[in-house]
Write an enzyme that holds these catalytic residues in place. Structure first.
Site, PDB file in Angstrom:
ATOM      1  N   THR A 208      -6.884  11.603   2.681  1.00 30.98           N
ATOM      2  CA  THR A 208      -5.915  10.975   3.448  1.00 30.98           C
ATOM      3  C   THR A 208      -4.732  12.145   3.643  1.00 30.98           C
ATOM      4  O   THR A 208      -5.119  13.064   2.841  1.00 30.98           O
ATOM      5  CB  THR A 208      -5.041   9.813   2.885  1.00 30.98           C
ATOM      6  OG1 THR A 208      -4.329  10.205   1.829  1.00 30.98           O
ATOM      7  CG2 THR A 208      -6.176   8.798   2.678  1.00 30.98           C
TER       8      THR A 208
ATOM      9  N   TYR B 283       4.126  10.328 -10.851  1.00 33.28           N
ATOM     10  CA  TYR B 283       3.251   9.524 -10.150  1.00 33.28           C
ATOM     11  C   TYR B 283       2.475   8.520 -10.997  1.00 33.28           C
ATOM     12  O   TYR B 283       2.348   7.324 -10.746  1.00 33.28           O
ATOM     13  CB  TYR B 283       2.151  10.311  -9.225  1.00 33.28           C
ATOM     14  CG  TYR B 283       1.435   9.499  -8.385  1.00 33.28           C
ATOM     15  CD1 TYR B 283       1.840   8.822  -7.370  1.00 33.28           C
ATOM     16  CD2 TYR B 283       0.063   9.576  -8.572  1.00 33.28           C
ATOM     17  CE1 TYR B 283       0.735   8.214  -6.599  1.00 33.28           C
ATOM     18  CE2 TYR B 283      -0.913   9.048  -7.977  1.00 33.28           C
ATOM     19  CZ  TYR B 283      -0.373   8.122  -6.803  1.00 33.28           C
ATOM     20  OH  TYR B 283      -1.386   7.623  -5.868  1.00 33.28           O
TER      21      TYR B 283
ATOM     22  N   ASN C  14       0.769  -1.196   0.245  1.00 34.26           N
ATOM     23  CA  ASN C  14       0.055  -0.090  -0.018  1.00 34.26           C
ATOM     24  C   ASN C  14       0.961   1.533  -0.140  1.00 34.26           C
ATOM     25  O   ASN C  14       0.449   2.283  -0.537  1.00 34.26           O
ATOM     26  CB  ASN C  14      -0.930   0.076   1.086  1.00 34.26           C
ATOM     27  CG  ASN C  14      -1.439   1.255   1.440  1.00 34.26           C
ATOM     28  OD1 ASN C  14      -2.305   1.895   0.968  1.00 34.26           O
ATOM     29  ND2 ASN C  14      -0.891   1.903   2.779  1.00 34.26           N
TER      30      ASN C  14
ATOM     31  N   SER D 205      -3.716   3.363  -8.455  1.00 33.52           N
ATOM     32  CA  SER D 205      -4.579   4.646  -8.233  1.00 33.52           C
ATOM     33  C   SER D 205      -5.228   4.882  -9.851  1.00 33.52           C
ATOM     34  O   SER D 205      -4.825   4.034 -10.904  1.00 33.52           O
ATOM     35  CB  SER D 205      -3.626   5.667  -8.132  1.00 33.52           C
ATOM     36  OG  SER D 205      -4.262   6.868  -8.658  1.00 33.52           O
TER      37      SER D 205
ATOM     38  N   LYS E 119       2.242   4.290 -11.110  1.00 36.74           N
ATOM     39  CA  LYS E 119       0.989   3.440 -11.026  1.00 36.74           C
ATOM     40  C   LYS E 119       0.776   2.569 -12.200  1.00 36.74           C
ATOM     41  O   LYS E 119       0.233   1.685 -12.107  1.00 36.74           O
ATOM     42  CB  LYS E 119      -0.065   4.382 -10.433  1.00 36.74           C
ATOM     43  CG  LYS E 119       0.082   5.139  -9.143  1.00 36.74           C
ATOM     44  CD  LYS E 119       0.342   4.064  -8.069  1.00 36.74           C
ATOM     45  CE  LYS E 119       0.341   4.526  -6.603  1.00 36.74           C
ATOM     46  NZ  LYS E 119       0.369   3.499  -5.622  1.00 36.74           N
TER      47      LYS E 119
END
Ligand code: NAP
Length: 254
Positions: free
Chosen positions: A190, A155, A90, A140, A159
């Site tokens: 988050t 990013y 995770n 994601s 992913k």
């Protein structure tokens, strides 16, 4: 769903989605191995897990960009609990950058979001084969959709690589009875954006816009992602492998 006597290793268990998943696994009687860097947060999550069913979690402080730390996760889990049934990859970082910034941001994000996952999976695989266990990778919607409201090129690339890793390993491990799945959240509330370098004010603006613009008119909560992770890791999902499971309030349809 019952994880009685099942050992579940969760990276990024000190915060956000990983912390929610750890508590949910603990409520289903799992022996959880909590991996992260922030010791104070790890201990807080460990206390919540222990309160659930009285089973003491193992806390492993690890920097996932350091190979020796990744190796220690597996050896400590085996030393403490003797087996690994579930691996939840995770932990992840949001690294911003443009194609004009060179490969620095790329190297940084790939080290955590892909290389560490690759290494930890390869070290855990022999143990998962023994238990006919399974893996859940947290990817994601950025894997298949450029993110419009942030400069998330590195990013997104990381992913996309992770999703292909999930599918390739799922195919390879199927012969051993080991399942491998991906959970692909959209914008989730988050500390992730702040950890990626956004200010509190920027995060507030971002969240406001997301709550307004996402098709279902809201962001995802970490507990909802945890529910999906726990379901995929359970026997109820025994026929599911190689899947990319989106939870995004319709974000990827935009
Ligand atoms: N939030 C979102 O909108 C969103 C959307 C889609 C996907 N995701 C994915 O969901 C996963 C969890 O993110 P989150 O939203 O829960 O974010 P978060 O609250 O920032 O949590 C990230 C976790 O990863 C750990 N971590 C990061 N880099 C690490 C490293 N080098 N070594 C060890 N641990 C490391 C952090 O540990 P410490 O805090 O202890 O340093 C923390 O526990 C990530 O893979 C992220 O890409 C998030």
């Amino acid at each position: 769903m019952d994880f009685n006597n099942k050992v579940v290793v969760i990276t990024g268990a000190s915060s956000g989605i990983g912390a929610s998943a750890a508590v949910l696994f603990a409520r289903q009687s799992a022996k959880v191995v909590l991996v992260g860097r922030n010791e104070e947060n790890l201990n807080k999550v460990a206390a919540q897990c222990e309160t659930a069913r009285g089973i003491r979690p193992l806390v492993v402080r690890a920097e996932l960009d350091t190979d020796a730390d990744v190796e220690a996760i597996v050896s400590k889990a085996i030393e403490e609990f003797g087996a690994i049934n579930v691996l939840v990859n995770n932990a992840g970082v949001g690294v911003c950058g443009s194609v004009l910034d060179g490969v620095g941001p790329y190297d940084k994000v790939m080290a955590t979001n892909v290389r560490a996952v690759y290494l930890l999976t390869s070290l855990a695989a022999p143990h998962l084969i023994k238990t006919k266990g399974n893996i859940v990778n947290v990817s994601s919607v950025a894997a298949f959709k450029p993110i419009k409201d942030a400069d998330y090129l590195p990013y997104c690339v990381s992913k996309a690589a992770l999703d292909q890793f999930t599918k390739c390993v799922a195919l390879e491990m199927a012969q051993h009875g080991v399942r491998v799945n991906s959970v692909n959240p959209g914008g989730t509330r988050t500390p992730f954006a702040e950890n990626a370098g956004f200010t509190k004010a920027q995060v507030e603006e971002l969240y406001k816009a997301r709550d307004k613009n996402y098709p279902l008119g809201k962001m995802v909560e970490s507990e909802e992602v945890a529910d999906l992770i726990v379901y995929l890791a359970s026997d109820r999902a025994r026929s599911i492998t190689g899947g990319v499971h989106v939870i995004d309030n319709g974000e990827s349809l935009m």
